[in-house]
Motif scaffolding. Structure first.
Motif, PDB file in Angstrom:
ATOM      1  N   GLU A  60      18.544  30.690  15.426  1.00  0.00           N
ATOM      2  CA  GLU A  60      17.840  31.959  15.232  1.00  0.00           C
ATOM      3  C   GLU A  60      16.344  31.808  15.513  1.00  0.00           C
ATOM      4  OE1 GLU A  60      19.269  34.742  14.543  1.00  0.00           O
ATOM      5  OE2 GLU A  60      21.246  34.188  13.781  1.00  0.00           O
ATOM      6  N   GLY A  61      15.964  30.637  15.956  1.00  0.00           N
ATOM      7  CA  GLY A  61      14.551  30.409  16.241  1.00  0.00           C
ATOM      8  C   GLY A  61      13.717  30.095  15.011  1.00  0.00           C
ATOM      9  N   LEU A  62      14.406  29.718  13.898  1.00  0.00           N
ATOM     10  CA  LEU A  62      13.686  29.374  12.674  1.00  0.00           C
ATOM     11  C   LEU A  62      13.806  27.888  12.405  1.00  0.00           C
ATOM     12  CD1 LEU A  62      14.944  32.335  10.500  1.00  0.00           C
ATOM     13  CD2 LEU A  62      12.600  32.014  11.333  1.00  0.00           C
ATOM     14  N   GLY A  63      12.776  27.337  11.773  1.00  0.00           N
ATOM     15  CA  GLY A  63      12.833  25.917  11.445  1.00  0.00           C
ATOM     16  C   GLY A  63      12.020  25.617  10.210  1.00  0.00           C
ATOM     17  N   PRO A  64      12.134  24.393   9.715  1.00  0.00           N
ATOM     18  CA  PRO A  64      11.380  23.995   8.532  1.00  0.00           C
ATOM     19  C   PRO A  64       9.888  24.151   8.788  1.00  0.00           C
ATOM     20  CG  PRO A  64      12.895  22.258   9.219  1.00  0.00           C
ATOM     21  CD  PRO A  64      12.923  23.293  10.284  1.00  0.00           C
ATOM     22  N   ASP A  65       9.173  24.645   7.779  1.00  0.00           N
ATOM     23  CA  ASP A  65       7.756  24.886   7.945  1.00  0.00           C
ATOM     24  C   ASP A  65       7.068  24.729   6.590  1.00  0.00           C
ATOM     25  OD1 ASP A  65       5.251  25.677   8.525  1.00  0.00           O
ATOM     26  OD2 ASP A  65       5.776  27.726   9.149  1.00  0.00           O
ATOM     27  N   ALA A  66       6.150  23.806   6.529  1.00  0.00           N
ATOM     28  CA  ALA A  66       5.462  23.543   5.260  1.00  0.00           C
ATOM     29  C   ALA A  66       4.322  24.520   5.012  1.00  0.00           C
ATOM     30  CB  ALA A  66       4.944  22.107   5.242  1.00  0.00           C
TER      31      ALA A  66
ATOM     32  N   PHE B 109      12.358  23.745   4.831  1.00  0.00           N
ATOM     33  CA  PHE B 109      11.580  22.516   4.634  1.00  0.00           C
ATOM     34  C   PHE B 109      12.087  21.771   3.393  1.00  0.00           C
ATOM     35  CE2 PHE B 109       7.923  20.055   3.168  1.00  0.00           C
ATOM     36  CZ  PHE B 109       7.499  19.457   4.348  1.00  0.00           C
ATOM     37  N   LEU B 110      12.293  22.518   2.330  1.00  0.00           N
ATOM     38  CA  LEU B 110      12.835  21.928   1.100  1.00  0.00           C
ATOM     39  C   LEU B 110      14.216  21.315   1.356  1.00  0.00           C
ATOM     40  CD1 LEU B 110      13.256  21.471  -1.949  1.00  0.00           C
ATOM     41  CD2 LEU B 110      13.876  23.882  -2.148  1.00  0.00           C
ATOM     42  N   ALA B 111      15.088  22.074   2.014  1.00  0.00           N
ATOM     43  CA  ALA B 111      16.451  21.600   2.255  1.00  0.00           C
ATOM     44  C   ALA B 111      16.455  20.312   3.084  1.00  0.00           C
ATOM     45  CB  ALA B 111      17.259  22.686   2.968  1.00  0.00           C
ATOM     46  N   GLU B 112      15.564  20.310   4.065  1.00  0.00           N
ATOM     47  CA  GLU B 112      15.500  19.124   4.916  1.00  0.00           C
ATOM     48  C   GLU B 112      15.061  17.897   4.107  1.00  0.00           C
ATOM     49  OE1 GLU B 112      12.675  19.208   8.221  1.00  0.00           O
ATOM     50  OE2 GLU B 112      14.326  18.679   9.552  1.00  0.00           O
ATOM     51  N   ARG B 113      14.167  18.106   3.123  1.00  0.00           N
ATOM     52  CA  ARG B 113      13.707  16.978   2.292  1.00  0.00           C
ATOM     53  C   ARG B 113      14.840  16.492   1.387  1.00  0.00           C
ATOM     54  NH1 ARG B 113      10.595  18.472   5.438  1.00  0.00           N
ATOM     55  NH2 ARG B 113      11.797  16.890   6.526  1.00  0.00           N
ATOM     56  N   VAL B 114      15.636  17.424   0.877  1.00  0.00           N
ATOM     57  CA  VAL B 114      16.773  17.042   0.040  1.00  0.00           C
ATOM     58  C   VAL B 114      17.746  16.194   0.863  1.00  0.00           C
ATOM     59  CG1 VAL B 114      18.785  17.887  -1.238  1.00  0.00           C
ATOM     60  CG2 VAL B 114      16.559  18.996  -1.534  1.00  0.00           C
TER      61      VAL B 114
ATOM     62  N   SER C 120       0.806  -1.204   0.000  1.00  0.00           N
ATOM     63  CA  SER C 120       0.000   0.000   0.000  1.00  0.00           C
ATOM     64  C   SER C 120       0.846   1.263   0.000  1.00  0.00           C
ATOM     65  CB  SER C 120      -0.893   0.010   1.240  1.00  0.00           C
ATOM     66  OG  SER C 120      -0.091  -0.076   2.398  1.00  0.00           O
ATOM     67  N   LEU C 121       2.139   1.106  -0.311  1.00  0.00           N
ATOM     68  CA  LEU C 121       2.970   2.296  -0.391  1.00  0.00           C
ATOM     69  C   LEU C 121       2.372   3.275  -1.401  1.00  0.00           C
ATOM     70  CD1 LEU C 121       6.645   1.037  -0.413  1.00  0.00           C
ATOM     71  CD2 LEU C 121       5.546   2.463   1.284  1.00  0.00           C
ATOM     72  N   PRO C 122       2.393   4.551  -1.073  1.00  0.00           N
ATOM     73  CA  PRO C 122       1.812   5.524  -1.990  1.00  0.00           C
ATOM     74  C   PRO C 122       2.578   5.527  -3.309  1.00  0.00           C
ATOM     75  CG  PRO C 122       2.982   6.601  -0.195  1.00  0.00           C
ATOM     76  CD  PRO C 122       2.993   5.150   0.115  1.00  0.00           C
ATOM     77  N   GLN C 123       1.861   5.736  -4.373  1.00  0.00           N
ATOM     78  CA  GLN C 123       2.496   5.762  -5.678  1.00  0.00           C
ATOM     79  C   GLN C 123       3.354   7.001  -5.832  1.00  0.00           C
ATOM     80  OE1 GLN C 123      -0.058   4.786  -9.010  1.00  0.00           O
ATOM     81  NE2 GLN C 123       0.920   2.876  -8.506  1.00  0.00           N
TER      82      GLN C 123
ATOM     83  N   GLU D 174       4.631  16.446  -3.593  1.00  0.00           N
ATOM     84  CA  GLU D 174       5.690  15.430  -3.520  1.00  0.00           C
ATOM     85  C   GLU D 174       6.644  15.741  -2.364  1.00  0.00           C
ATOM     86  OE1 GLU D 174       5.558  12.788  -5.165  1.00  0.00           O
ATOM     87  OE2 GLU D 174       7.566  11.872  -5.212  1.00  0.00           O
ATOM     88  N   LEU D 175       6.864  17.045  -2.152  1.00  0.00           N
ATOM     89  CA  LEU D 175       7.728  17.460  -1.051  1.00  0.00           C
ATOM     90  C   LEU D 175       7.152  16.994   0.291  1.00  0.00           C
ATOM     91  CD1 LEU D 175      10.348  18.989  -1.250  1.00  0.00           C
ATOM     92  CD2 LEU D 175       9.099  21.130  -0.958  1.00  0.00           C
ATOM     93  N   SER D 176       5.869  17.143   0.428  1.00  0.00           N
ATOM     94  CA  SER D 176       5.212  16.680   1.650  1.00  0.00           C
ATOM     95  C   SER D 176       5.265  15.165   1.762  1.00  0.00           C
ATOM     96  CB  SER D 176       3.755  17.146   1.679  1.00  0.00           C
ATOM     97  OG  SER D 176       3.715  18.557   1.661  1.00  0.00           O
ATOM     98  N   ALA D 177       5.208  14.504   0.610  1.00  0.00           N
ATOM     99  CA  ALA D 177       5.288  13.042   0.624  1.00  0.00           C
ATOM    100  C   ALA D 177       6.641  12.593   1.168  1.00  0.00           C
ATOM    101  CB  ALA D 177       5.058  12.484  -0.780  1.00  0.00           C
ATOM    102  N   ILE D 178       7.685  13.318   0.796  1.00  0.00           N
ATOM    103  CA  ILE D 178       9.017  12.958   1.309  1.00  0.00           C
ATOM    104  C   ILE D 178       9.032  13.094   2.825  1.00  0.00           C
ATOM    105  CG2 ILE D 178      11.488  13.487   1.261  1.00  0.00           C
ATOM    106  CD1 ILE D 178      11.102  14.647  -1.533  1.00  0.00           C
ATOM    107  N   GLU D 179       8.402  14.163   3.317  1.00  0.00           N
ATOM    108  CA  GLU D 179       8.372  14.343   4.763  1.00  0.00           C
ATOM    109  C   GLU D 179       7.615  13.205   5.443  1.00  0.00           C
ATOM    110  OE1 GLU D 179       5.681  17.096   6.437  1.00  0.00           O
ATOM    111  OE2 GLU D 179       6.946  17.513   8.171  1.00  0.00           O
ATOM    112  N   ARG D 180       6.460  12.866   4.859  1.00  0.00           N
ATOM    113  CA  ARG D 180       5.620  11.852   5.483  1.00  0.00           C
ATOM    114  C   ARG D 180       6.325  10.497   5.496  1.00  0.00           C
ATOM    115  NH1 ARG D 180       1.884  12.425   2.215  1.00  0.00           N
ATOM    116  NH2 ARG D 180       1.940  10.454   1.092  1.00  0.00           N
ATOM    117  N   LEU D 181       6.990  10.164   4.399  1.00  0.00           N
ATOM    118  CA  LEU D 181       7.585   8.833   4.275  1.00  0.00           C
ATOM    119  C   LEU D 181       8.969   8.753   4.906  1.00  0.00           C
ATOM    120  CD1 LEU D 181       6.381   8.183   0.660  1.00  0.00           C
ATOM    121  CD2 LEU D 181       5.632   6.966   2.703  1.00  0.00           C
ATOM    122  N   GLY D 182       9.646   9.875   5.000  1.00  0.00           N
ATOM    123  CA  GLY D 182      10.951   9.892   5.654  1.00  0.00           C
ATOM    124  C   GLY D 182      11.901   8.868   5.068  1.00  0.00           C
TER     125      GLY D 182
END
Length: 587
Positions: free
Chosen positions: A481-487, A563-568, A4-7, A108-116
RNA sequence: GCGCCCGUAGCUCAGCUGGAUAGAGCACCAGACUACGAAUCUGGGGGCCGGAGGUUCGAAUCCUUCCGGGCGCACCA
């Protein structure tokens, strides 16, 4: 692994195009059951041509009795209504180029986050059981660099196939039954006598001279005292052989562990023979007239003065594409290497759906016969009633060791070979593994100590790890600096960022293609491209501060870029994971 | 002599199982650093994809043949 892995994005669109073709069949625009095997859906080489390209119209035009462009019109008509498609155009001889909406890519970017760590994992292997036999070095000494490439390629292939949805058995065939291990036993006996205080002098020609046998002899001396010092060979040969092989295998395992390689199964040739597997194989093959008693022709192109014709049990490998029938027993009745290996492959085939052997190129001459053997064992439903199973032999070419451009001399006879342990100690596991995978295995390669340890962009290992470290460092800095990845504000990302997303989104496809071709080196090259894409993105910030990832005055945009950098970084980690290379936090 | 692998920019190599104008690094030429990590980046020149035939809408990729390099050609392992 669940089905059932997402396509992936690419699979989704391949399905859409397939559906469009199906609809055209229903309408009669295409003949029913047309052959779509050579229809491809892939990103075009030139990004200007869009996000996806398909050759469907060109491939099917002939069957549809029309010209490619006319057919393409009909396919495009089916796709244009799709909300995920922002444009579809027909170009050149009949390519259909699609552009996908930006929302697709951000999704797709969010998919990378979800699937890790599971991003890129695929179910394409359908849980098929694959046995990969690799390394299988003779247990007569430590691992040297000659074994290294096959070890790394086999191990990476195993991980790759696992990631692509196969069940993998990592197997090592221990040749503990032939004459070489008898030589080993005699060599150890000499070291044993030496340990007892005897002056043995220089190691005679024909025995293994390496110092690594000294502790084995000492251990035997400690355990048995002088009991076997003057005893006839028959009293100690088997015992010494077993002890020596055990010691060698312990050494080999620890050498392999330095590279992060752990096999699931160590199959012993001696056990195989004790269990009567070769006899069983011979009997079955004789029943099917695949083994007969015959005489070999004298070898051509070689002058062998002592050649004599002897009748031997021969396997009909010529019936399966080999150049010559091959003996499975020697004239003394014992098994040839091939005879035992044939039985071994029969044994391996029992529990799996496919087999792969990784061999050094110096064994290229024996590929045909073993392939013939596996094919023969599947004759008429086969020995195990399952017919022939897919079997592949991958040859890895020799590695030329260089130090500052000068070849490193290796002589097995003198025992002065470069050990794997020495090299790993000198340059590190990650460098060895990655370097071995930056060339296709069937091409010869050079391994220059000076170059592989160089910390510069010329060194692909470094270049990829640097990308990961850079991202991690940026995330740490942003965090301070108090900043972090944010979708939350991904819609702030522009064309430069999307180009990077598209590159990262190709990872699942790269995994599937590499697994399909059984070529782990493709992952290494993909990672290099992804790293290059990230570095290029980064460098835009050198000239234009507005393009930097961290923009204190624009927290929302910064969050999206982080957020993008973290996915890369995630994709790099997943890819390096397949290769068995560590993704470092800093260099 | 026979078999297998390789031959792509001056060098080291990719090229997604037949796709669009063949790519990257090094080297060479011209530029860019008081830095979110310059351990780098931007631009440029450079190709008969070893040669010749063939297959087809289309070939670096598939087939045939020749040339060049590597490995192998035991009842060894």
């Amino acid at each position: 692994m669940p089905d059932s892995l997402p396509q992936t994005l690419y699979a989704t669109f391949a399905a859409k195009i397939d559906a469009a073709l199906g609809a055209l069949e229903m309408e009669g625009a295409l003949p029913p059951g047309s052959d779509r095997a050579s229809v491809s859906v892939e990103p075009p080489r030139d990004p200007a041509h869009g996000d996806l390209s398909t050759n469907a119209a060109m491939v099917l035009a002939r069957e549809a009795k029309t010209n490619p462009r006319a057919l393409a019109e009909k396919i495009v008509a089916k796709l244009e209504g799709d909300p995920l498609v922002s444009s579809a155009e027909i170009v050149g001889p009949g390519f259909i180029n699609l552009r996908l909406s930006d929302a697709n890519w951000l999704h797709e970017l969010s998919a990378i986050e979800r699937l890790g760590g599971d991003y890129g994992r695929s179910a394409r292997g359908h849980d098929r059981r694959v046995n990969i036999e690799y390394v299988s070095a003779n247990p007569t000494g430590p691992m040297h660099m000659g074994h290294c490439r096959g070890a790394v390629v086999g191990d990476a292939l195993a991980a790759l196939l696992e990631f692509a949805g196969h069940q993998v058995v990592r197997e090592y065939y221990v040749n503990d039954a032939g004459s070489q291990v008898q030589t080993l036993a005699r060599s150890v006996h000499l070291r044993y006598r030496e340990a007892l205080g005897e002056a043995v002098g220089a190691i005679p020609e024909g025995l293994y001279p390496g110092d690594y046998l000294v502790p084995v002899g000492q251990a035997l001396a400690a355990e048995f005292g002088g009991r076997y010092a003057a005893a006839p060979e028959g009293e100690w040969l088997d015992l010494f052989r077993e002890r020596a092989v055990a010691a060698m295998m312990a050494m080999i395992r620890s050498d392999l562990a330095l590279l992060g390689i752990v096999h699931n199964v160590f199959a012993s040739e001696a056990e195989l023979q004790r269990a009567g597997k070769p006899e069983a194989a011979e009997a079955w093959l004789r029943e099917h007239d695949l083994v007969y008693d015959g005489v070999l022709e004298a070898p051509k192109g070689k002058t062998l003065e002592d050649w004599e014709a002897v009748e031997l049990p021969l396997f009909r490998s010529t019936s399966f594409g080999d150049d010559q029938d091959r003996p499975i027993r020697k004239s003394d009745g014992s098994w040839t290497y091939f005879g035992a290996d044939l039985a071994y492959h029969m044994q391996k085939a029992e529990g799996v759906d496919a087999m792969i052997d990784i061999w050094g190129a110096d064994h290229a001459g024996t590929v045909k016969r073993i392939k013939a053997a596996v094919a023969a064992l599947g004759e008429g439903g086969g020995q195990n009633g399952r017919g022939p199973i897919p079997f592949d032999v991958k040859l890895v070419q020799m590695v030329q060791l260089l130090r500052d451009g000068e070849p490193v001399k290796m002589s097995k006879r003198s025992g002065s070979f470069v050990t794997l342990a020495d090299v790993v100690e000198e340059v590190g596991k990650d460098v060895v593994r990655f370097t071995m995978l930056t060339r296709k295995p069937e091409a010869q390669m050079e391994f220059d100590f000076a170059k592989v340890v160089e910390a510069s962009k010329d060194n692909p290992v470094f270049y990829v790890q640097y990308a990961h470290a850079r991202i991690r460092s940026t995330l740490r800095k942003a965090g301070a600096e108090g900043l972090g990845p944010d979708a939350g504000a991904l819609d702030r990302l522009g064309a430069d960022e999307l180009a990077l997303v598209k590159l990262a989104a190709q990872f699942p496809r790269a995994v599937e293609a590499a697994a399909e071709a059984r070529e782990p080196h493709r992952i290494a090259f993909y990672l290099y491209d992804l790293a290059a894409g990230f570095h290029a993105f980064w460098n835009m910030g050198n000239d234009d501060p507005a393009k930097r990832i961290i923009r204190l005055e624009e927290p929302a945009l910064t969050g999206a870029r982080l957020f993008l950098a973290e996915r890369v970084a995630q994709v790099i980690r997943n890819g390096l994971g397949i290769l068995g290379v560590q993704a470092v936090e800093e260099l």
